[in-house]
Design a protein around this motif. Structure first.
Motif, PDB file in Angstrom:
ATOM      1  N   VAL A 327     -30.163  16.070  23.861  1.00 27.50           N
ATOM      2  CA  VAL A 327     -30.631  14.709  23.583  1.00 27.50           C
ATOM      3  C   VAL A 327     -30.230  14.270  22.175  1.00 27.50           C
ATOM      4  O   VAL A 327     -30.780  13.318  21.637  1.00 27.50           O
ATOM      5  CB  VAL A 327     -32.174  14.604  23.733  1.00 27.50           C
ATOM      6  N   GLY A 328     -29.250  14.944  21.585  1.00 29.01           N
ATOM      7  CA  GLY A 328     -28.899  14.646  20.201  1.00 29.01           C
ATOM      8  C   GLY A 328     -29.932  15.251  19.262  1.00 29.01           C
ATOM      9  O   GLY A 328     -30.609  16.226  19.618  1.00 29.01           O
ATOM     10  N   LYS A 329     -30.066  14.684  18.073  1.00 31.17           N
ATOM     11  CA  LYS A 329     -31.050  15.197  17.120  1.00 31.17           C
ATOM     12  C   LYS A 329     -32.004  14.074  16.732  1.00 31.17           C
ATOM     13  O   LYS A 329     -31.904  13.491  15.653  1.00 31.17           O
ATOM     14  CB  LYS A 329     -30.336  15.768  15.891  1.00 31.17           C
ATOM     15  N   LEU A 332     -33.758  13.758  13.265  1.00 30.36           N
ATOM     16  CA  LEU A 332     -32.972  13.179  12.166  1.00 30.36           C
ATOM     17  C   LEU A 332     -33.050  11.660  12.200  1.00 30.36           C
ATOM     18  O   LEU A 332     -33.171  11.002  11.171  1.00 30.36           O
ATOM     19  CB  LEU A 332     -31.499  13.587  12.307  1.00 30.36           C
ATOM     20  N   GLU A 345     -28.204  17.855   7.050  1.00 34.10           N
ATOM     21  CA  GLU A 345     -28.122  18.357   8.421  1.00 34.10           C
ATOM     22  C   GLU A 345     -27.368  19.684   8.463  1.00 34.10           C
ATOM     23  O   GLU A 345     -26.229  19.773   8.013  1.00 34.10           O
ATOM     24  CB  GLU A 345     -27.418  17.326   9.310  1.00 34.10           C
ATOM     25  N   HIS A 347     -25.227  22.492  10.264  1.00 29.48           N
ATOM     26  CA  HIS A 347     -24.326  22.645  11.405  1.00 29.48           C
ATOM     27  C   HIS A 347     -24.195  24.116  11.780  1.00 29.48           C
ATOM     28  O   HIS A 347     -23.284  24.499  12.505  1.00 29.48           O
ATOM     29  CB  HIS A 347     -22.960  22.036  11.109  1.00 29.48           C
TER      30      HIS A 347
ATOM     31  N   GLU B 271     -21.294  14.740  19.770  1.00 37.90           N
ATOM     32  CA  GLU B 271     -22.318  15.416  20.571  1.00 37.90           C
ATOM     33  C   GLU B 271     -21.632  16.158  21.708  1.00 37.90           C
ATOM     34  O   GLU B 271     -21.165  15.536  22.661  1.00 37.90           O
ATOM     35  CB  GLU B 271     -23.307  14.404  21.158  1.00 37.90           C
ATOM     36  N   MET B 274     -22.829  17.087  26.184  1.00 40.17           N
ATOM     37  CA  MET B 274     -23.405  15.845  26.708  1.00 40.17           C
ATOM     38  C   MET B 274     -22.422  15.293  27.713  1.00 40.17           C
ATOM     39  O   MET B 274     -21.508  14.546  27.369  1.00 40.17           O
ATOM     40  CB  MET B 274     -23.597  14.824  25.587  1.00 40.17           C
ATOM     41  N   THR B 297     -29.125  15.455  30.428  1.00 37.31           N
ATOM     42  CA  THR B 297     -29.922  16.234  29.479  1.00 37.31           C
ATOM     43  C   THR B 297     -30.653  17.305  30.277  1.00 37.31           C
ATOM     44  O   THR B 297     -30.421  17.468  31.469  1.00 37.31           O
ATOM     45  CB  THR B 297     -30.962  15.370  28.734  1.00 37.31           C
ATOM     46  N   LEU B 302     -29.764  10.447  29.605  1.00 32.09           N
ATOM     47  CA  LEU B 302     -29.920   9.790  28.302  1.00 32.09           C
ATOM     48  C   LEU B 302     -28.940   8.625  28.255  1.00 32.09           C
ATOM     49  O   LEU B 302     -27.759   8.788  28.566  1.00 32.09           O
ATOM     50  CB  LEU B 302     -29.604  10.793  27.184  1.00 32.09           C
TER      51      LEU B 302
END
Lengths: 429, 432
Positions: A327-329, A332, A345, A347, B271, B274, B297, B302
């Motif tokens: 779902v990404g971050k 942040l 961030e 990595h 990303e 995904m 997800t 998403l």
């Protein structure tokens, strides 16, 4: 035979399933390039060899796995993350480990590490005694020699102020009542060791107008899944489905702060255990990691942004389990709106502890070596840094253990930004 | 809202995103995995072979006129292709990787492959430059005993058959690593350690004859690659070059890392894991628009919203297309019509290595002059969708050895079209 007259439905193979995903492997080795474990030890041959390659030699009726090295897979899922063809390598490895456990049984140590909830319950009423019993140098040496739990690994301490459940009970008359309701999944660590994480989550959710319901619930089962104890994990999952799926069906989001627990409810348990019943699916679709939930509110313009200035230099590491949500971050995205916070961030691939992996005496040093790139990142930003931030409890403990810098869940940072929480004392204000 | 969502993290997706960010757009990349660059030799091939021609192309830009009419290079025109590659060379140098070509930047060079074949390459990492087969110095191809992905005897023998002075030798495993089971990438990272490369320099010294240049598998350093090369050359007194290995390919990974770092510096998020699985459509006065793209997800899809979308998922190799056993062939995300034969008996010619290539690899997404996908009737499918790289129709990037050139040129040009289109839209809104 006219090939173009064959109907696709004549091939009912579920290509997305764990078992069949290995046929998508094209042996490109990107997974091995990025595997943080095989990079530091020869004991793990790498995701491609131990996963899709060795899996061709594993059959359910075959007593012995061709590759014991698969036990050195930490389950961090970096391989899944980079695989260009969608092979579920970490899950293939988890199933292989379960098969080994089924064939040969498992050591007492792994049984103990899988029983996080039981340990939490056992110590909660006499936390001082329990903490002393677990944390004095002699018992750590004994635990290493007799059971195989690494003496230096960062074990948690029982809460001295009672469990999260007791706090909810104590404060029930003060809790917000609202038409907007969420169910909170606290997980074992919040329940017994870090009730302040739950308090911060409740404070943030109530601040945004949600009534927080905390129904009875079990361990999510992840520690058992990652130690190959699938049967017992299935019992936990069934119980959670029985207790929580009704809420999900009624449209109440099930929100959790332990990103590994929420991942298990959503995906790990149903996928690894092949539990695709209606209840498991309802719970999967109704579960949210807390920042995923808050980011969704934010996207709809419904997140309160009455933040105070919070002057923090904050290195943030999104742990493996958080990244596996895909779902990404979102942490942040939310924390970058708080005035005063300078976010850095990470990595880095993995902190190395990988749930229970880094607690095992034969794997402790591997875990520390895996985490080195993260520790290095934190050290580079150490000047003026009071806290690091990370969503998973064991990763925070590992980070504190390795860097000496206190670590906080991003929900604690957000609660502090709303003026509801003291980051130093970890108490609600 | 984002200006641009790029789907795919291979060379075309990364280049599009970088060029768009340079043009001031806000960009995000979503990708199923880390992208096909890790399989590549790290070289930039522009045009190595024309369909049906037995000999390698000497001047790629001049040869573009002989490609099929709707080939991506013909759509862009030789001038824009050349300009895109020059711009790429500058951008990648700024990102810390030196790429060089023939002195006039018009001709291909012939560099040795992992099997000792001569590959027509337009731009190569500086480290591969001294492998130029047209130079006269004899080659010593040095392998590492126990390394599975590089066979120096094979390279040297095949080069010798083509009239190039080359012989093979080995350095012991211990000169590159302490641990046993290492892959190319791990060896490269290991050689970033000065102590390790001193061991390698020592081992190399014992093997050389005067006047030889040394070819090594492409494992000579990762983050400190340039320093590793310089130090080994200084210590041995010889000219050194890298030969690409079987995958995992370190030069490809270095290129990926340099582009990824350049994107991070411009606040572009990449990303991975995904996978795009769906999209929505808005019907507007200017026709259908992509309204959103959804990625898988752990629980529910998403949604990503952007003003523009670039499809950079590649073709058969990159995973942008798929097929079923009936012979149907389709583009995975938007279900765009493909020019691939929809009957699998028409996919291949009888000869596997036919110099005309195979129809199944020649087909793809047909686009207009702005690189926007077309439907079967020749109309734009979506007003805000572009396509780049291996997905494009009327090219066979593997047979032509044009994969990187197409990725870079179409990526740069698509980014410019996207930027122009968003400016026009903004101006229209302002005027209204």
């Amino acid at each position: 035979m006219a090939s173009n007259t064959i109907e696709a439905s004549a091939f009912p193979i579920a290509w997305e399933s764990v078992d069949h995903s290995l046929d998508e492997c094209i042996k490109c080795n990107i997974c091995t390039m990025y595997c943080p474990v095989s990079a530091v030890t020869d004991l793990f041959a790498g995701p491609k060899y131990s996963g899709p390659q060795a899996d061709r030699f594993r059959a359910s009726d075959q007593p012995h796995s061709p590759d014991h090295g698969v036990d050195y897979c930490s389950g961090c899922r970096v391989c899944n993350d980079v695989c260009p063809t969608g092979v579920k390598i970490a899950e293939i490895n988890a199933r292989a480990r379960a098969q080994i456990v089924q064939d040969r049984g498992m050591p007492l140590r792994n049984r103990l590490l899988g029983r996080n909830e039981l340990m939490g319950k056992a110590g909660q009423y006499t936390p001082r005694i329990a903490n002393f019993a677990l944390h004095n140098p002699l018992s750590r040496v004994l635990a290493e020699k007799l059971v195989g739990i690494a003496r230096k690994a960062p074990l948690p301490r029982w809460s001295l102020t009672g469990s999260f459940g007791q706090w909810m009970q104590r404060t029930r008359t003060r809790r917000l009542r609202s038409d907007k309701k969420v169910v909170y999944f606290h997980g074992c660590a919040t329940m017994y060791y870090e009730p302040f994480i739950g308090k911060a989550a409740v404070a943030v959710l109530e601040h945004n107008g949600f009534e927080v319901i905390v129904p009875p619930q079990n361990c999510c089962g992840l520690p058992m899944l990652s130690n190959g104890e699938f049967k017992a994990a299935a019992g936990y999952h069934r119980s959670n489905v029985a207790r929580l799926a009704g809420f999900a069906r009624a449209g109440l989001p099930v929100v959790g702060t332990s990103t590994s627990c929420t991942l298990t409810l959503k995906e790990e348990a149903p996928e690894l255990l092949d539990m695709h019943d209606a209840g498991s699916t309802a719970l999967k679709q109704g579960t949210w990691d807390i920042f995923e939930f808050l980011a969704d509110l934010d996207a709809r313009g419904e997140l309160r942004t009455d933040f105070r200035t919070l002057p923090l230099n904050l290195p943030y590491h999104a742990p493996c389990q958080q990244r596996a949500h895909r779902v990404g971050k979102p942490a942040l995205q939310i924390l970058s709106q708080v005035p005063g916070i300078t976010l850095h961030e990470s990595h880095a691939r993995c902190c190395g502890i990988a749930g229970t992996y880094g607690y095992k005496v034969e794997k402790y040093q591997i875990g520390m070596d895996v985490g080195e790139e993260l520790f290095q990142f934190v050290r580079e930003h150490a000047a003026g840094t009071e806290f690091t931030a990370c969503d998973t409890e064991t990763c925070r403990w590992q980070l504190e253990h390795a860097t000496g810098i206190a670590s906080r869940h991003p929900i604690e940072i957000l609660a502090a930004a709303y003026g509801l929480y003291n980051l130093e004392t970890r108490e609600l204000t | 809202m984002l200006d641009l969502l790029v789907i795919g993290a291979g060379l075309s997706g990364l280049t599009t995103a970088l060029a768009a960010a340079e043009a001031g757009l806000t960009v995000r990349i979503v990708a199923k995995g880390l992208g096909a660059l890790h399989w590549s030799a790290g070289t930039i091939d522009v045009l190595g072979y024309l369909p049906g021609a037995p000999f390698a192309v000497e001047e790629p830009f001049a040869a573009i006129a002989q490609l099929p009419e709707r080939h991506p290079y013909r759509i862009l025109g030789a001038e824009r292709v050349a300009a895109s590659l020059r711009r790429f060379q500058t951008l990648i140098a700024q990102a810390g990787l030196d790429y060089t070509g023939a002195p006039d930047l018009a001709r291909n060079q012939l560099l040795p492959s992992a099997v000792g074949a001569m590959r027509p390459i337009f731009l190569a990492p500086a480290a591969q430059q001294h492998g130029d087969t047209q130079a006269s110095a004899p080659m010593l191809i040095v392998g590492v005993a126990g390394l599975r992905d590089f066979y120096p005897e094979l390279v040297a023998e095949n080069l010798a058959k083509q009239g190039i002075h080359a012989r093979a030798a080995f350095v012991p495993w211990e000169s590159v690593a302490d641990q046993r089971d290492r892959n190319n990438m791990q060896l490269a990272i290991g050689l970033d350690d000065p102590a390790q490369r001193r061991k390698l320099a020592q081992a190399l010294k014992g093997l050389m004859r005067p006047g030889e240049r040394i070819g090594m598998p492409a494992i000579l350093g990762m983050a400190d690659h340039a320093a590793v090369m310089a130090e080994l050359e200084a210590a041995t007194g010889a000219t050194l070059f890298e030969v690409p290995t079987l995958p995992p390919s370190v030069p490809g990974a270095r290129l990926h890392a340099a582009l990824r770092n350049a994107l991070r510096a411009r606040a572009v998020r990449l990303e991975s894991n995904m996978e795009a699985i769906g999209f929505g459509v808005d019907e507007g006065p200017q026709g259908a628009h992509v309204a959103w793209v959804e990625t898988a997800t752990s629980a529910r899809p998403l949604r990503h919203q952007a003003r523009a979308y670039v499809l950079a998922t590649g073709g058969v190799l990159g995973g942008g297309f798929t097929s079923d056993p009936t012979g149907r062939f389709w583009e995975r995300i938007f279900d765009l019509p493909l020019t691939v034969p929809q009957d699998r008996r028409a996919w291949f010619r009888p000869a596997f290595l036919d110099t005309a290539g195979q129809p199944v690899f020649h087909g793809g997404v047909a686009v207009d002059d702005h690189l926007q996908p077309l439907d079967g009737a020749g109309s734009r499918v979506f007003a805000n969708l572009w396509a780049v790289g291996g997905a494009l129709a009327d090219a066979d990037p593997i047979m032509e050895r044009s994969m990187e050139g197409i990725a870079i040129a179409t990526g740069m040009v698509a980014a410019a079209h996207v930027a122009a289109s968003l400016r026009t839209r903004a101006a229209t809104v302002a005027a209204a």
